[in-house]
Motif scaffolding. Structure first.
Motif, PDB file in Angstrom:
ATOM      1  N   GLY A  19      23.806  47.372  39.286  1.00 19.39           N
ATOM      2  CA  GLY A  19      24.245  47.799  37.961  1.00 19.39           C
ATOM      3  C   GLY A  19      25.652  48.344  37.877  1.00 19.39           C
ATOM      4  O   GLY A  19      26.143  48.623  36.798  1.00 19.39           O
ATOM      5  N   THR A  20      26.351  48.492  39.013  1.00 16.88           N
ATOM      6  CA  THR A  20      27.733  48.955  38.967  1.00 16.88           C
ATOM      7  C   THR A  20      28.614  48.000  39.749  1.00 16.88           C
ATOM      8  O   THR A  20      28.150  47.330  40.668  1.00 16.88           O
ATOM      9  N   ALA A  21      29.870  47.935  39.382  1.00 17.88           N
ATOM     10  CA  ALA A  21      30.802  47.036  40.081  1.00 17.88           C
ATOM     11  C   ALA A  21      30.903  47.444  41.545  1.00 17.88           C
ATOM     12  O   ALA A  21      30.968  48.620  41.868  1.00 17.88           O
ATOM     13  N   ALA A  22      30.892  46.461  42.429  1.00 20.98           N
ATOM     14  CA  ALA A  22      30.953  46.731  43.859  1.00 20.98           C
ATOM     15  C   ALA A  22      32.304  47.331  44.235  1.00 20.98           C
ATOM     16  O   ALA A  22      33.345  46.862  43.803  1.00 20.98           O
ATOM     17  N   ALA A  23      32.256  48.375  45.055  1.00 21.16           N
ATOM     18  CA  ALA A  23      33.483  49.004  45.530  1.00 21.16           C
ATOM     19  C   ALA A  23      34.210  48.057  46.481  1.00 21.16           C
ATOM     20  O   ALA A  23      33.583  47.265  47.174  1.00 21.16           O
ATOM     21  N   HIS A  24      35.509  48.117  46.499  1.00 22.71           N
ATOM     22  CA  HIS A  24      36.330  47.347  47.424  1.00 22.71           C
ATOM     23  C   HIS A  24      36.251  45.841  47.198  1.00 22.71           C
ATOM     24  O   HIS A  24      36.512  45.071  48.116  1.00 22.71           O
ATOM     25  N   ALA A  25      35.887  45.421  46.005  1.00 26.58           N
ATOM     26  CA  ALA A  25      35.858  43.995  45.686  1.00 26.58           C
ATOM     27  C   ALA A  25      37.286  43.506  45.515  1.00 26.58           C
ATOM     28  O   ALA A  25      38.133  44.203  44.965  1.00 26.58           O
ATOM     29  N   VAL A  26      37.559  42.298  45.984  1.00 23.50           N
ATOM     30  CA  VAL A  26      38.866  41.677  45.838  1.00 23.50           C
ATOM     31  C   VAL A  26      38.714  40.533  44.851  1.00 23.50           C
ATOM     32  O   VAL A  26      37.882  39.644  45.047  1.00 23.50           O
ATOM     33  N   THR A  36      40.212  30.918  32.058  1.00 17.29           N
ATOM     34  CA  THR A  36      40.588  31.571  33.312  1.00 17.29           C
ATOM     35  C   THR A  36      39.489  31.377  34.343  1.00 17.29           C
ATOM     36  O   THR A  36      38.319  31.655  34.077  1.00 17.29           O
ATOM     37  N   LEU A  37      39.878  30.909  35.517  1.00 13.29           N
ATOM     38  CA  LEU A  37      38.981  30.761  36.657  1.00 13.29           C
ATOM     39  C   LEU A  37      39.221  31.967  37.558  1.00 13.29           C
ATOM     40  O   LEU A  37      40.365  32.260  37.911  1.00 13.29           O
ATOM     41  N   SER A  38      38.156  32.688  37.904  1.00 19.61           N
ATOM     42  CA  SER A  38      38.320  33.859  38.761  1.00 19.61           C
ATOM     43  C   SER A  38      37.348  33.824  39.926  1.00 19.61           C
ATOM     44  O   SER A  38      36.306  33.168  39.873  1.00 19.61           O
ATOM     45  N   PHE A  39      37.717  34.552  40.969  1.00 21.10           N
ATOM     46  CA  PHE A  39      36.895  34.620  42.178  1.00 21.10           C
ATOM     47  C   PHE A  39      36.916  36.055  42.684  1.00 21.10           C
ATOM     48  O   PHE A  39      37.970  36.692  42.721  1.00 21.10           O
ATOM     49  N   THR A  40      35.744  36.556  43.053  1.00 16.52           N
ATOM     50  CA  THR A  40      35.607  37.906  43.593  1.00 16.52           C
ATOM     51  C   THR A  40      34.821  37.849  44.894  1.00 16.52           C
ATOM     52  O   THR A  40      33.818  37.145  44.983  1.00 16.52           O
ATOM     53  N   ALA A  41      35.277  38.588  45.895  1.00 17.86           N
ATOM     54  CA  ALA A  41      34.549  38.698  47.162  1.00 17.86           C
ATOM     55  C   ALA A  41      34.583  40.145  47.618  1.00 17.86           C
ATOM     56  O   ALA A  41      35.549  40.871  47.358  1.00 17.86           O
ATOM     57  N   VAL A  42      33.522  40.545  48.291  1.00 18.53           N
ATOM     58  CA  VAL A  42      33.437  41.910  48.805  1.00 18.53           C
ATOM     59  C   VAL A  42      32.668  41.904  50.125  1.00 18.53           C
ATOM     60  O   VAL A  42      31.676  41.188  50.279  1.00 18.53           O
ATOM     61  N   ASP A  43      33.172  42.679  51.065  1.00 21.19           N
ATOM     62  CA  ASP A  43      32.531  42.826  52.360  1.00 21.19           C
ATOM     63  C   ASP A  43      31.200  43.554  52.171  1.00 21.19           C
ATOM     64  O   ASP A  43      31.114  44.509  51.390  1.00 21.19           O
ATOM     65  N   GLY A  44      30.187  43.138  52.887  1.00 20.96           N
ATOM     66  CA  GLY A  44      28.871  43.753  52.779  1.00 20.96           C
ATOM     67  C   GLY A  44      28.850  45.230  53.137  1.00 20.96           C
ATOM     68  O   GLY A  44      28.015  45.981  52.633  1.00 20.96           O
ATOM     69  N   SER A  45      29.782  45.669  53.970  1.00 23.66           N
ATOM     70  CA  SER A  45      29.806  47.082  54.328  1.00 23.66           C
ATOM     71  C   SER A  45      30.066  47.963  53.115  1.00 23.66           C
ATOM     72  O   SER A  45      29.610  49.102  53.060  1.00 23.66           O
ATOM     73  N   ALA A  46      30.760  47.441  52.102  1.00 29.31           N
ATOM     74  CA  ALA A  46      31.027  48.200  50.872  1.00 29.31           C
ATOM     75  C   ALA A  46      29.856  48.126  49.893  1.00 29.31           C
ATOM     76  O   ALA A  46      29.758  48.941  48.991  1.00 29.31           O
TER      77      ALA A  46
END
Length: 133
Positions: A19-26, A36-46
């Motif tokens: 329910g909240t935006a993932a911290a440290h997402a790029v 607009t085409l967008s892409f987001t990735a985040v390490d599982g540790s975050a």
């Protein structure tokens, strides 16, 4: 290589967990003539403390033009991942998103880099590559 997408929730194209935006997402994006085409990735540790995995999403926000069928994908040095439901129809004012959850970094993105892509009307569009860990 095609992997089935795992929906884990989305708000305005951002990767969301619990329910909240993932911290440290790029996030990166590419402005197209009709959206607009967008892409987001985040390490599982975050996300969940698991540094062996990552989470990602590719999204398209269509702002104009006629209805098109799109296929959203993620590309890593170790594979290309598409949604299990393939093409989605999108009209002006609509958003579409495909998300992947708990993907092994060592097996599918050993360099911690990924790119979003979209197939639409015989063309392929890409986001800039992100480095997520």
């Amino acid at each position: 290589m095609i992997m089935r997408a795992l929906a884990i929730g989305a708000v305005a194209g951002a990767l969301v967990v619990g329910g909240t935006a993932a911290a440290h997402a790029v996030t990166t994006s590419t402005k197209l003539s009709n959206g607009t085409l967008s892409f987001t990735a985040v390490d599982g540790s975050a996300v969940n403390g698991d540094s062996s995995v990552f989470f990602a999403s590719t999204a398209y926000k269509k702002t104009g033009g006629s209805t098109v069928s799109v296929r959203l994908e993620m590309i890593t040095k170790d594979g290309r991942f598409g949604s299990g439901d393939a093409y989605k129809s999108v009209s002006a004012g609509q958003n579409v998103i495909t998300q992947w959850g708990g993907i092994s970094k060592s097996y599918y993105a050993s360099d911690c880099k990924a790119t979003g892509s979209m197939w639409a009307t015989g063309s392929v569009y890409y986001t800039p590559t992100v480095h997520f860990c």
